[in-house]
Enzyme design. Structure first.
Site, short mmCIF file in Angstrom:
data_model
loop_
_atom_site.label_atom_id
_atom_site.label_comp_id
_atom_site.label_asym_id
_atom_site.label_seq_id
_atom_site.Cartn_x
_atom_site.Cartn_y
_atom_site.Cartn_z
N GLN A 66 -2.78 -12.55 7.54
CA GLN A 66 -3.00 -12.25 6.16
C GLN A 66 -2.16 -13.66 4.86
O GLN A 66 -2.77 -14.34 3.74
CB GLN A 66 -2.39 -10.96 5.51
CG GLN A 66 -2.38 -10.57 4.24
CD GLN A 66 -2.11 -8.85 4.32
OE1 GLN A 66 -2.73 -8.43 3.84
NE2 GLN A 66 -0.62 -8.78 3.34
N GLY B 262 10.69 -2.67 5.54
CA GLY B 262 9.83 -4.07 5.42
C GLY B 262 9.66 -3.89 3.88
O GLY B 262 10.35 -5.60 3.80
N HIS B 263 9.08 -4.05 3.24
CA HIS B 263 8.59 -3.22 1.84
C HIS B 263 10.06 -4.05 1.19
O HIS B 263 10.07 -4.98 -0.10
CB HIS B 263 8.09 -2.28 1.58
CG HIS B 263 6.65 -1.72 2.38
ND1 HIS B 263 6.49 -0.30 3.05
CD2 HIS B 263 5.76 -2.57 2.19
CE1 HIS B 263 5.44 -0.35 3.40
NE2 HIS B 263 4.58 -2.24 2.77
N VAL C 62 10.63 -7.18 9.77
CA VAL C 62 11.75 -6.37 9.60
C VAL C 62 11.32 -5.13 10.80
O VAL C 62 10.75 -4.89 10.99
CB VAL C 62 11.85 -5.67 8.57
CG1 VAL C 62 12.96 -4.44 8.38
CG2 VAL C 62 12.72 -6.79 7.54
N MET D 88 0.83 -1.25 -0.23
CA MET D 88 0.66 -0.10 -0.36
C MET D 88 1.00 1.38 0.17
O MET D 88 0.33 2.15 0.20
CB MET D 88 -1.02 0.17 0.73
CG MET D 88 -1.84 -1.03 1.21
SD MET D 88 -3.30 -0.81 2.14
CE MET D 88 -3.00 -0.96 3.89
N ALA E 280 3.77 4.06 1.05
CA ALA E 280 4.59 4.43 1.57
C ALA E 280 5.67 3.71 3.06
O ALA E 280 5.87 3.06 3.90
CB ALA E 280 3.73 4.95 3.20
P1 AMP Z 1 1.44 -3.06 3.42
O1 AMP Z 1 1.94 -2.14 2.53
O2 AMP Z 1 0.94 -2.80 4.86
O3 AMP Z 1 0.43 -3.43 2.72
O4 AMP Z 1 2.01 -4.21 3.29
C1 AMP Z 1 2.91 -5.14 2.50
C2 AMP Z 1 3.42 -5.96 2.44
O5 AMP Z 1 4.75 -5.43 3.11
C3 AMP Z 1 3.20 -7.18 3.84
O6 AMP Z 1 2.95 -8.33 2.66
C4 AMP Z 1 3.12 -7.38 4.91
O7 AMP Z 1 3.50 -7.75 4.70
C5 AMP Z 1 5.29 -6.47 3.85
N1 AMP Z 1 4.90 -5.75 4.99
C6 AMP Z 1 4.52 -4.81 6.36
N2 AMP Z 1 6.10 -4.48 6.84
C7 AMP Z 1 6.50 -5.54 6.97
C8 AMP Z 1 7.75 -5.89 8.30
N3 AMP Z 1 8.25 -4.90 9.19
N4 AMP Z 1 8.89 -6.77 7.77
C9 AMP Z 1 7.73 -7.86 6.62
N5 AMP Z 1 7.21 -7.16 5.83
C10 AMP Z 1 6.63 -6.39 5.70
#
Ligand code: AMP
Length: 291
Positions: A153, A36-37, A176, A30, A32
């Site tokens: 998820q 992690g991403h 992360v 999504m 930002a």
């Molecule tokens: P989001 O943008 O929050 O929908 O996350 C997109 C992807 O990044 C999803 O598969 C999340 O699980 C992964 N994600 C978000 N934060 C982290 C993190 N801290 N460590 C690893 N993966 C992450």
């Protein structure tokens, strides 16, 4: 990096790469973007020939009183990060393109979607599975990368892929964290400095449970109690749930002998944060002791 704004143009770009014999790795986000991403993107880079990233703040997975309107949108900065990671394709569609007027078809993984975050966020996982199914049709990825950060998820997507025979391999990447342990999240940007400190209670609660499990505690009830106690010590944090479940079915387990997912969700001010740790079963975690 090519930026595609419509499902048709993205489909065509992906089809071309398939035609060239390239294996596509998809990273749905999504935006930002944070480390992690980027860890997912680097895993995709290592395991596929072409990396596709989607940035779409999916309205379908937000409840009426949630943070859809204020969710951080930083597309320009995200594009710079993606360029630096040598991403091939960025899919950044509009709401109208993803959900044309009259769209009334949804994908639901029944049962699992009402567990953990699904209980306090009705409809959330239906939104997730619907958009991910659409992305899988548009990109037809060979591999798709998801973070363990969103453990429910992961379970739900894996079930959807199995149940609906999506020809994609799901790769799960580790959480992360910031140096002090806080799981990275786009929503951490909402926290003021005091809340940022309070937010560490989630990680502390999981570490407390991990330590107890490492020293032989097997009872879920005892572990949950200990985890909740840690959260309760931090008055700025309001617990949503603290649960110990089977990582695949998300069913509660009464003891952790065969491994378990420990998942926590809590509000820090009005910001809802989640975190988790996987406890490995006795046979998985260490060599048998000698003597
Ligand atoms: P989001 O943008 O929050 O929908 O996350 C997109 C992807 O990044 C999803 O598969 C999340 O699980 C992964 N994600 C978000 N934060 C982290 C993190 N801290 N460590 C690893 N993966 C992450």
């Amino acid at each position: 990096m090519k930026i595609l704004k419509t499902p048709d143009s993205m489909y065509a770009a992906c089809a071309q790469r398939h035609h060239d014999g390239r294996r596509i790795g998809l990273v749905p986000t999504m935006g930002a973007l944070h480390e992690g991403h980027l860890s997912l993107i680097r895993a995709a880079r290592a395991q596929s020939d072409a990396v596709a990233v989607s940035i779409f703040v999916n309205p379908l997975q937000f409840g009426p009183n949630e943070d859809l309107a204020k969710y951080p949108r930083t597309l320009e900065r995200d594009c710079q990060l993606l360029e630096a990671e040598k991403v091939d394709l960025l899919f950044a569609p509009s709401n109208q393109d993803m959900y044309p007027a009259g769209a009334t078809t949804f994908v639901t993984v029944e049962g699992l979607s009402e567990r953990l975050c699904g209980r306090s966020r009705p409809g959330h996982f239906r939104g997730v599975t619907t958009v991910v199914a659409k992305l899988f049709h548009i990109v037809e990825p060979d591999l798709a990368f998801f973070g363990q950060k969103d453990a429910a998820q992961v379970a739900i997507i894996c079930r959807m892929v199995r149940d609906l025979n999506f020809p994609v391999r799901i790769v799960i990447c580790p959480i992360v964290r910031e140096k002090d342990g806080l799981a990275m999240s786009s929503r951490n940007a909402y926290l003021d400095p005091q809340q940022r400190k309070q937010a560490l209670a989630l990680y502390r609660s999981l570490m407390r449970v991990q330590t107890l499990a490492d020293t032989g505690e097997r009872s879920t009830a005892k572990l949950v109690e200990a985890g909740k106690d840690v959260i309760a010590e931090e008055p700025g944090v309001r617990l949503d749930y603290f649960e110990v479940v089977n990582p695949e079915t998300l069913d509660p387990v009464s003891d952790i002998s065969h491994g378990a997912l420990v998942a926590v969700a809590a509000f820090v001010g009005s910001t809802r944060l989640i975190d988790n740790v996987v406890l490995h079963g006795a046979s998985e975690s260490r060599e048998p002791s000698v003597g």
